[in-house]
Design an enzyme around this catalytic site. Sequence first.
Site, PDB file in Angstrom:
ATOM      1  N   SER A  47     -51.869  15.602   3.066  1.00 56.71           N
ATOM      2  CA  SER A  47     -51.120  15.221   4.264  1.00 56.71           C
ATOM      3  C   SER A  47     -50.269  13.968   4.089  1.00 56.71           C
ATOM      4  CB  SER A  47     -52.065  15.036   5.456  1.00 56.71           C
ATOM      5  OG  SER A  47     -52.833  13.865   5.305  1.00 56.71           O
ATOM      6  N   LYS A  90     -53.441   7.926   7.595  1.00 53.93           N
ATOM      7  CA  LYS A  90     -52.106   8.294   8.076  1.00 53.93           C
ATOM      8  C   LYS A  90     -51.251   7.033   8.178  1.00 53.93           C
ATOM      9  CE  LYS A  90     -53.451  12.563   9.052  1.00 53.93           C
ATOM     10  NZ  LYS A  90     -53.291  13.555   8.039  1.00 53.93           N
TER      11      LYS A  90
END
Length: 181
Positions: A47, A90
């Site tokens: 990701s 993230k």
Amino acid sequence: MTKKSKKKKTSWKSEVSSWIVCIVITLLLTWLITNFVIINANIPSGSMENTIMTNDKLIALRTAYWFHDPERGDIIIFEYPDDEQEWYIKRVIALPGETIEIKDGKVYIDGSDTPLNEPYLKEEPVGDFGPYTVPKDSYFVMGDNRNNSNDARDWYTHYVTRDEILGKAWFRYHPSFGWIE
């Protein structure tokens, strides 16, 4: 018992005792460092590609936000808001009080006519999201591999609160060495 044999007994006990003390101190320091100073992380997914690759090993600093708040662009490790037993990594995209909207894959903050400059993205993202206003003491986060990232756009709880943030990604040590930006 002679003086010589007594001295050998004492020095043997002293040597074992000093080793035990060294081992206990080392274990205590290791526990303190890994619970209060750093996070040793293994990245399980793609990701965050191409910034952080699958199976990269990195160090994050737990101390990074002791004296200031996260900034847009910081890569953070945090407790996943929908299940705090899991940790995610993230990039911070929107800050507390900002309104975020994604149009045709481009991120706009507070109704700006110009999208965020995001040179770290793996590929041209697609999709629409928002607008949403980030609550006080919360952050909106997304992966750099936007088309293949389970991030705040998809979660039931769209925001990471300040107290869920564990640290800031700092240094990659496997398979290569380098600072994380």
